[in-house]
Design an enzyme around this catalytic site. Structure first.
Site, mmCIF file in Angstrom:
data_model
loop_
_atom_site.group_PDB
_atom_site.id
_atom_site.type_symbol
_atom_site.label_atom_id
_atom_site.label_comp_id
_atom_site.label_asym_id
_atom_site.label_seq_id
_atom_site.Cartn_x
_atom_site.Cartn_y
_atom_site.Cartn_z
ATOM 1 C CD GLU B 197 29.261 30.268 32.212
ATOM 2 O OE1 GLU B 197 29.068 31.497 32.150
ATOM 3 O OE2 GLU B 197 28.768 29.539 33.070
ATOM 4 C CG HIS B 295 20.051 23.414 34.968
ATOM 5 N ND1 HIS B 295 19.612 24.674 35.191
ATOM 6 C CD2 HIS B 295 21.291 23.362 35.528
ATOM 7 C CE1 HIS B 295 20.512 25.363 35.877
ATOM 8 N NE2 HIS B 295 21.549 24.595 36.086
#
Lengths: 447, 497
Positions: B197, B295
């Site tokens: 990322e 998450h």
């Protein structure tokens, strides 16, 4: 036996020489056991394995095929005893049966969200973790059920966690991707790529700190960091390899290279797909091993764990393995070639071990059948236990956000801790969730 | 000179709808794969063209009765002869005619040159996709399709737009938002990244690097794009690339937050406007189901706190399409927070929304439901909860006005204050944490600007102040539910629940 053909080279401080006044000064200031921050002295105190005249030409060699060649030559030189063999077999069967049951339960709506199964990779978990002591730590990823099981967390506690029940190893607060067990030193499943590696490095750091700074001489605890091939392109991986090698931390970086991220092939995402080579680049051995063969994994693991325990530093182990199912149960798994899947399915690590045990007369067909039966019962029982367990109570929602909810200095009853004589004596309990501890203990006693 | 003024093309908005075009050509909706051989078939008056291939890419077009039109020559000759000048070639023309006239037969044709084919596809696809919508009779669209079509159209319109992220290509996106784009735009514009990322974010944040990339791409691997289609009005003076970064979930953006905030958000200011960063960070955000603490969380307030970022929070398909298009065209870094649970939900969309020129203004909230008794502000999934709560409240005689924020930064203070001045009561709803949350900011702005108009204390509904628990019963308790909104609104209206 050390890793055949692997030379480990100590990193060399630039401009280091015994006549350097700075180093002499540092040496006299530094504590007898130089820790971090005094790495310069640390190195000077050691015998330098390399001549100062050739600082940059050192090559760290690591041979990947050593274990392939060292094939089990004769049956007289068995790689493990009968007991060990059965223990490993049982652990692998448990991992497989447990995960198959998870799939069933997921489809029945008993568990939720992302459930990542470990099928096919059992040789890595069992090969490594079964060699650990209870005090050794394991840091895992989102594919963490089997690591927790191998480390000794009872199947019922893991299953119950997956069901989101109060009796789960994290009381239903963690879930599939976040298995923790302080008792068994499972320091967590981490849901994000690479996130677990610094945590594992920190655990290894604490072992070294306890031994060298706190003088706990018996603290030879080792940490295993499990992660996948995709993680090896993540910066945290490299940062931690550097620190672990720099400080010679007792850690083993275990790459479970199952060749695929979700739908991204390892070969498509990585410039040099041989991950083990990255170890030598940081001054630690890098080993490649067939992750579908638990005996080979175990042998490499033994060596690496021994090295870490002796304080000789970290090792990077690349286990080439394969997951038999999709990335998670939500993954349709359409991109992997069926031929590739079949090729690895034919090398099922459990079948391989079974064959070895029987061929070498370490176990009979009946012994193994008995183990399989036992494990089936364990898993069935775990499901029953989880199903019957109560859901977490409403009040649990707000618990455990802090170890000490009132904040340091204010006791649970609202009184100032500085007014408590025990506080100044250092005997006061500061932050302790007694109920939680008792619950965990009870659970494990039952388990 | 300010780059932004050159980059920014004012977009059509609801208040300024595009002229509807009368279509002289029927829709082109084509089924083509890269590979060989080419099969053309005529079924019920439609020509279906496809390549039978082992590769997984496929695109769907259909040629409805366009025999004889020049477009068709162009298309077919591109497929057949692979050379543009051959279009003018008499032989090719007659070959096309023969082909189109040959009706029921299945034809097998060789196909070799992807690049030349790509050139034609670049020209044809946007035409096709724009016409597709006008001919479509569908009134409902899922948020997933809305996002997909917005990406598709913006990529077709502007070859500087490309998408990059984990599993966006061959896997077609973890949530299938990028489905079909790889086949259409190829791996150079739908870039599968390793799980990195941080790096992919920083690499693309800087136009200076983008320039280099762009230059290289033009010179080497991008001949057909560079030569291609001029798009829906992106100016010729356009220089930088416009990356769309997909985070598989916004939770993963935490790995790259340094570059979102320190690199992307601040560059324009630090460089005194010399270097702007036209980048979009998009992906699902907020509470999902059963995936645990790491998450499942809302980053609206996090990114909303940062000057230099624009933070969009679409709710419906209209929002998703209009805001994503606006985000891509915007010259600044935009954080585009989608919601996993909304992806599969269908919303009615007007033909206006389906127009390729459709765009929503950044910084304008939408009043989803007019009311007079109380104002409820919400964003993303919470808008649907607020609307459902408003229906329930209606039965109790409370007429609630629901504001869909659409944009957290810049926040549409005007619309909120106007509404509160009308209703005199305010309830804010969000999934994120209460402290320093979006609701806190809204309350502050109302207290600052409309204090005298408030008839009741404001009610703030937010996620519980805990990491998201896994157990379903606890998870439900951790996020606002419709009942919570109903209860709080009644409190704000001094009604007993």
């Amino acid at each position: 036996m050390a890793f055949a053909g692997i030379k480990v080279i100590q990193p060399l401080a630039l401009h280091a020489s015994s006549s350097d006044p700075y180093n002499r000064a540092a040496k006299s200031i530094a504590t007898p056991s130089p820790f971090l921050g005094s790495t310069r002295t640390l190195r000077i105190n050691q015998s330098l394995p390399i001549a100062l005249s050739r600082p940059a030409s050192s090559i760290v060699a690591a041979v990947s095929d050593v274990f392939k060649e060292k094939k089990l030559k004769s049956t007289s030189d068995l790689l493990l005893t009968k007991e060990e063999g059965l223990e490993v077999y049982e652990d692998m069967i448990l991992g497989r049966a447990f995960e198959d049951m998870c799939a069933q339960m997921y489809y029945r709506g008993k568990m939720f969200g992302f459930v990542h199964l470990y099928n096919g990779q059992e040789a890595v978990s069992s090969g490594f973790i079964k060699l650990l002591k209870k005090e050794d730590s394991v840091v895992s990823t989102y594919r963490d059920h089997v690591h927790a099981l191998s480390k000794g967390v009872p199947a019922r506690a893991v299953m119950s966690e997956l069901f989101g029940k109060k009796t789960g190893c994290c009381r239903g607060q963690g879930g599939s991707m976040h298995m923790f067990s302080a008792e068994h030193n499972v320091l967590g499943g981490f849901a994000f790529i690479g996130e677990g590696i610094p945590v594992a490095t920190g655990a290894a750091f604490s072992s070294k700190y306890r031994r060298e700074v706190l003088k706990q001489a018996d603290c030879d605890h080792v940490t295993l960091a499990f992660f996948g091939d995709g993680t090896c392109n993540n910066g945290q991986f490299f940062e931690c390899l550097n620190m672990a090698a720099l400080w010679k931390l007792p850690i083993i970086f275990v790459v479970e290279n199952n060749l695929w991220a979700i739908g991204m092939s390892h070969l498509r995402s990585t410039s040099d797909p041989e991950i083990w080579k990255k170890g030598p680049a940081f001054g630690m051995p890098g080993v490649h091993v067939d992750g579908m063969d638990v005996l080979k994994v175990r042998e490499v693991a033994k060596e690496a764990i021994g090295r870490a325990r002796r304080g000789e530093g970290p090792t990077l182990v690349e286990c080439e393995t394969y997951r038999f199912r999709g990335h998670s149960l939500a993954d349709p798994d359409e991109l992997r070639d069926p031929a590739e899947k079949a090729r690895y399915a034919a090398r099922d690590p459990i079948t391989g071990l079974k064959k070895y045990l029987i061929e070498n007369k370490l176990a009979t067909e009946a012994d193994l059948k008995a183990i399989e039966k036992k494990i089936d019962e364990v898993v069935e029982e775990a499901v029953e236990f989880a199903d019957e367990s109560p859901a977490p109570s409403r009040s649990q929602l707000l618990e455990n956000v802090f170890a000490d909810p009132r904040g340091f200095g204010i006791g649970p009853d609202g009184s100032y801790r500085c007014e408590d004589p025990k506080f100044t004596e250092g005997t006061a309990q500061l932050c302790f969730d007694v109920e939680m501890k008792n619950l965990m203990l009870n659970m494990h006693l039952q388990g | 000179m300010n780059h932004a003024s050159r980059y920014y093309k004012p977009t059509n908005t609801v208040s300024n709808p595009p002229k509807k075009r009368e279509l002289s050509h029927p829709a082109i909706l084509l089924l083509v794969t890269f590979g060989s051989p080419l099969i053309i078939r005529r079924i019920k008056g439609q020509f279906i063209i496809r390549f039978s291939t082992s590769r997984i890419c496929y695109q769907t077009y259909s040629l409805q009765g366009i025999a004889g039109s020049y477009n068709c020559y162009l298309l077919l000759s591109s497929l057949l002869t692979l050379n543009r000048k051959d279009v003018e070639d008499y032989k090719t023309k007659s070959r096309c005619e023969r082909l189109l006239g040959s009706g029921n037969q299945n034809l097998q044709l060789p196909f070799y040159n992807q690049k030349v084919f790509g050139d034609y596809m670049q020209r044809l696809i946007p035409v096709a996709s724009s016409m597709k919508h006008f001919s479509s009779t569908t009134k409902n669209m899922t948020v997933r399709d809305a996002l997909n079509s917005a990406l598709d159209e913006e990529m077709a319109a502007d070859s500087n737009v490309f998408i990059m992220g984990e599993e966006v290509g061959e896997y077609q996106g973890a949530y299938k938002i990028t489905k079909g784009l790889l086949d259409k735009y190829g791996p150079d514009r739908v870039v599968d990244t390793p799980i990195t990322e941080v790096t992919s974010t920083v690499l693309l944040s800087f136009p200076s690097i983008s320039y280099l990339l762009h230059f290289q791409l033009k010179q080497n691997s991008y001949p057909y794009i560079q030569a291609g289609f001029t798009g829906i009005g992106v100016g010729a003076a356009y220089h930088g690339l416009k990356p769309v970064i997909e985070f598989m979930t916004f939770n993963f953006s935490m790995q790259a937050i340094d570059h979102i905030i320190n690199s992307a958000a601040k560059s324009n200011y630090m460089s005194a406007g010399q270097i702007n960063v036209p980048i979009v960070f998009r992906g699902p955000n907020g509470a999902a189901a059963g995936v645990g603490a790491q998450h499942s969380q809302c980053f609206g307030a996090w990114f909303g706190a940062i000057p230099g970022l624009k933070v969009l929070v679409p709710y419906s398909s209209e929002d998703a399409r209009g805001l994503l298009k606006a985000a891509i065209r915007d010259p600044d870094p935009v954080v585009f927070l989608e919601n996993e649970i909304l992806y599969g939900e269908s919303f009615p969309v007007s033909p206006e929304v389906l127009d390729p020129n459709f765009c929503l203004p950044i910084g304008k909230a939408k009043i989803e439901r007019e009311g007079k008794d109380v104002t409820i502000t919400a964003y993303s999934k919470m808008v649907s909860f607020a609307l459902k709560a408003a229906e329930i409240l209606e039965k109790d005689g409370i007429n609630a006005e629901v504001i869909n924020l659409r944009c957290i930064r810049p926040l549409d203070r005007d619309t909120i204050n106007k509404s509160v001045r009308k209703t005199n009561r305010l309830v804010t709803v969000e999934e994120g944490f209460r402290q320093h949350g979006v609701g806190a900011e809204i309350c502050a702005t109302v207290v600052e600007d409309s204090f005298g108009y408030l008839d009741a204390p404001v009610e703030r509904i937010a996620g519980a102040d805990v990491p998201t628990p896994y157990a379903p019963n606890l998870e439900r308790l951790a996020f606002p539910q419709i009942e919570d909104i109903v209860r709080a609104t009644k409190r704000a209206c001094y009604r007993s629940a």
